[in-house]
Write an enzyme that holds these catalytic residues in place. Structure first.
Site, PDB file in Angstrom:
ATOM      1  N   GLN A   1      45.646  70.312  44.520  1.00 31.19           N
ATOM      2  CA  GLN A   1      45.477  70.174  45.974  1.00 31.19           C
ATOM      3  C   GLN A   1      46.479  71.044  46.727  1.00 31.19           C
ATOM      4  O   GLN A   1      46.161  71.647  47.744  1.00 31.19           O
ATOM      5  CB  GLN A   1      45.672  68.721  46.381  1.00 31.19           C
ATOM      6  CG  GLN A   1      44.595  67.795  45.883  1.00 31.19           C
ATOM      7  CD  GLN A   1      44.939  66.349  46.135  1.00 31.19           C
ATOM      8  OE1 GLN A   1      45.039  65.902  47.281  1.00 31.19           O
ATOM      9  NE2 GLN A   1      45.175  65.604  45.077  1.00 31.19           N
TER      10      GLN A   1
ATOM     11  N   HIS B   1      46.406  75.232  49.884  1.00 38.71           N
ATOM     12  CA  HIS B   1      46.969  75.737  51.145  1.00 38.71           C
ATOM     13  C   HIS B   1      47.268  77.209  50.957  1.00 38.71           C
ATOM     14  O   HIS B   1      48.222  77.581  50.271  1.00 38.71           O
ATOM     15  CB  HIS B   1      48.219  74.942  51.525  1.00 38.71           C
ATOM     16  CG  HIS B   1      47.895  73.525  51.857  1.00 38.71           C
ATOM     17  ND1 HIS B   1      47.638  73.099  53.133  1.00 38.71           N
ATOM     18  CD2 HIS B   1      47.706  72.443  51.068  1.00 38.71           C
ATOM     19  CE1 HIS B   1      47.341  71.813  53.126  1.00 38.71           C
ATOM     20  NE2 HIS B   1      47.370  71.392  51.881  1.00 38.71           N
TER      21      HIS B   1
ATOM     22  N   MET C   1      54.555  76.460  36.824  1.00 37.57           N
ATOM     23  CA  MET C   1      54.802  76.361  35.393  1.00 37.57           C
ATOM     24  C   MET C   1      53.449  76.454  34.694  1.00 37.57           C
ATOM     25  O   MET C   1      52.500  75.768  35.042  1.00 37.57           O
ATOM     26  CB  MET C   1      55.441  74.991  35.113  1.00 37.57           C
ATOM     27  CG  MET C   1      55.492  74.598  33.666  1.00 37.57           C
ATOM     28  SD  MET C   1      56.076  72.849  33.596  1.00 37.57           S
ATOM     29  CE  MET C   1      55.503  72.420  31.954  1.00 37.57           C
ATOM     30  N   SER C   2      53.346  77.352  33.741  1.00 35.08           N
ATOM     31  CA  SER C   2      52.065  77.586  33.077  1.00 35.08           C
ATOM     32  C   SER C   2      51.987  76.796  31.783  1.00 35.08           C
ATOM     33  O   SER C   2      52.855  76.912  30.924  1.00 35.08           O
ATOM     34  CB  SER C   2      51.923  79.070  32.770  1.00 35.08           C
ATOM     35  OG  SER C   2      50.820  79.272  31.921  1.00 35.08           O
TER      36      SER C   2
ATOM     37  N   ALA D   1      57.453  77.654  58.751  1.00 34.48           N
ATOM     38  CA  ALA D   1      57.451  76.415  59.537  1.00 34.48           C
ATOM     39  C   ALA D   1      56.083  76.126  60.153  1.00 34.48           C
ATOM     40  O   ALA D   1      55.685  74.975  60.285  1.00 34.48           O
ATOM     41  CB  ALA D   1      58.523  76.488  60.636  1.00 34.48           C
TER      42      ALA D   1
ATOM     43  N   ARG E   1      48.612  66.286  55.193  1.00 34.90           N
ATOM     44  CA  ARG E   1      49.027  65.569  53.997  1.00 34.90           C
ATOM     45  C   ARG E   1      49.920  64.367  54.252  1.00 34.90           C
ATOM     46  O   ARG E   1      50.169  63.581  53.352  1.00 34.90           O
ATOM     47  CB  ARG E   1      49.715  66.544  53.034  1.00 34.90           C
ATOM     48  CG  ARG E   1      48.860  67.733  52.638  1.00 34.90           C
ATOM     49  CD  ARG E   1      47.564  67.332  51.935  1.00 34.90           C
ATOM     50  NE  ARG E   1      46.880  68.506  51.376  1.00 34.90           N
ATOM     51  CZ  ARG E   1      45.786  68.444  50.634  1.00 34.90           C
ATOM     52  NH1 ARG E   1      45.205  67.289  50.366  1.00 34.90           N
ATOM     53  NH2 ARG E   1      45.225  69.559  50.177  1.00 34.90           N
TER      54      ARG E   1
END
Lengths: 248, 248, 248, 248
Positions: free
Chosen positions: D76, D80, D88-89, D158, D168
């Protein structure tokens, strides 16, 4: 014209390097922040750039105040969409008296210096007459020359700066925005030399996409390299590229 | 000035409605494409807009050719970053002879018509002299007025158009870009009336964020509604908003 | 998995070519629309791509319905930010019964086919138990495997598709998103072959930035070219690149 | 889960305020930097926010390290698009042993705590078996649960943070990303309280678009205000909004 670096991510090189490392690591920020050495910072940055892992460069961000450029240049500047702009508005800030400082292209200065000054004076006179006739500022400015000076506050991250430089340092770019780009490059190299080591016009960027040993702008200026590119993207053949870069 | 709609997503309203429905459904495009009725299209679009589910509007896209606007207006236009632009370049396309058509603001036309025409003629004369003196086109144009005409091809999706309209239909927007916005709105309402039913300046957009029964631009023009907003975002108090909208 | 092209700019190749030409011309859309020949379309498109004038490609836009991919792949897909997405929500659309179709990686199919099916069945059983215990759908899904299938509607313009392809057709990309990318490429080449003629993984894109005669994916597959690149951006040396591309 | 602010624009509130002022002024950065008082900073920021002059907020930028969130939440988060991410893979960083910390939703903890832990253990076992059978990490992870933990470095300005918070912080947002958003809000309010004074869920943002006297999150939590909105954009009627906000 001045392009001043007025704010930037403190320790931005470390931020970029930690982010790059975290994509391969299971440990958190705190651990890497404590343990990362200066050598590692350099390695992670270099690796990211040379393998096209550009996204990590977005975590370091730069704000410039660009002052005294023409609206010719500002119109080109704001075409770069991955950036933030705040521009002096001629709807609210009248460019009169000492604030009217239209930009003179060097080519015109040399060949037709008086002519162009007269053009700027005539435009100013007409602008003033329209204001006196009661035409609102936002409409009177239609007669101001494209050369009229403006100020723009610009924020770009390091990745977008690489892209901006690749297009605007090129000798095919329009002279004024090219001058802005070179000043911006000097500013960021001063504070983050490792991050902008490989920045340059597209001929250098593209060369580094396809060669084993990366080259820098300084290498080219010092005649230390031969290009393997047959041409730059603008069509300049291999032999012509270094000369083209040196034109600056 | 003309703002022509030259390409757009065929059946874009259906595309948006199917996308919206698919976020709630386990079935694929084929199923919804076959089964979705016109009523459903309207319902899904309305629901998306009124509950701020704007992202689905991005799937319908519009290309305009905006011709004969000033560089005052084009400079504002390209500040909308979520869009694609191709602009006539004065570096390569000289605005001479019948192609020099600087834009005259109505306020100047009325109060100082001759004055402003003289300003435009003087600028043109100076431009021509610089070209004759061997100054390159890209530099001679520094003396052209901000009013000088240009053409821009613009592609925006429906979501960004809503945003563009919210800012540029407003009576506080500069008159020329406002005129462009109104023409663009007419163009898209002609082909996708359901998708742009709730488009309007920010006073209307924001009002619909906070009220039970949504209102449209047409409702306001027909005096069919009262605002619950105490003020618009620009500071116009409730009573003044409808008059402000009607000014167009 | 299916990647269906469900909408696109009609006559998008012409739209791109006209936009490119208008940047160099003083005439309007109507004139070019009437006079542009098919040959000219091809020339303007080719020129734009080979000289890095990518922005004109943004005027042609494509919507896909990508169905039956895992959330491993969808998570990678939505990282491409210059695009629009509407995704099937597991908060609202329960993947149960025939709608539970987790994706099986070929490598697992081959080496551990039963094992992985059991893993998917166990996860499903746990999911169901949680739902039965009254855990809301949006929380029960925490136990669903990353493999769980989802649908995404995606809109990208031709420029972003070139970028997407350059990264995701590469043999270093994860197999599932690579399979999606290859299907998308086939779809767009079917409708706009001239526009996507030079699309390919980064090795091809970067090669074309630096060489006189451009090459295509088909050239490489037919062994018709030698690379001048010393390495691709991922580090594969010159000799290995064609083999790498053929892996598909 | 932790959302740590790890870098941000030093003196970002001043940067935003100067940029806002420069759009109305003819003077350069140096002048404003020397003369701007703390009171002025507050006024320019407040004015920008309350009149929808959001773009100036983009000049202050924030980097977070978000650690220990599930891939439900990270999927989610990366939706954005006006932000920068480094994740992190799981292709390279195996979540095994102490690094396997799947996130447990409170609702499941309460109603089916043992059940969900068993689900996570089973998934882990299957993951391990696949690795042992020679399935590559990037494919074995298909059986890991959506709950599996990941780390993401995020950079947002910002303005985008205001947008992120508006969506959110809302009680309709999924609980985990909501928790992340509230932590991020606390972090930025700590360093730039004036800049984030008016941040909040959409009900507050939209309310301030239409009312004379602006309200803050703290006003609502302290029962100091009545909404004029008839409903929030999600459909909650006026009376229910404060309660909805307090749920947090």
């Amino acid at each position: 014209m001045r392009a001043l670096l007025v704010a930037y991510t403190p320790d931005g090189e470390r931020v970029v390097a930690i982010a790059a490392k975290m994509s391969r690591s299971r440990k958190g920020w705190g651990y890497h922040h404590q343990t990362m050495t200066d050598d590692e910072i350099e390695t992670w940055i270099k690796d990211a750039i040379l393998h096209g892992y550009w996204s990590v460069l977005e975590h370091s961000v730069y704000t410039f105040s660009i002052e005294g450029i023409s609206r010719v240049a500002s119109h080109q500047l704001v075409r770069h969409r991955v950036a933030s702009y705040t521009q002096m508005s001629h709807r609210f800030a009248k460019p009169v008296d000492e604030y009217y400082q239209p930009v003179t292209p060097p080519s015109a200065e040399k060949r037709a210096g008086e002519l162009i000054q007269r053009a700027y004076e005539d435009a100013y006179k007409h602008y003033y007459e329209l204001l006196s006739a009661g035409v609102p500022e936002e409409d009177a400015r239609y007669v101001l020359p494209n050369a009229v000076n403006t100020n723009v506050v610009v924020t770009m991250n390091a990745r977008e700066l690489y892209n901006f430089f690749s297009l605007r340092l090129c000798s095919r770019a329009q002279w004024e925005i090219r001058a802005v780009a070179w000043q911006m490059l000097e500013e960021v190299r001063r504070v983050h030399p490792r991050l902008f080591k490989y920045a340059g016009p597209n001929c250098i960027i593209h060369e580094n996409f396809v060669r084993d040993e990366p080259i820098t702008l300084d290498d080219v200026l010092a005649d230390r390299v031969e290009f393997i590119s047959q041409r730059c993207i603008e069509g300049v053949p291999r032999e012509g590229i270094p000369r083209c870069i040196k034109k600056r």
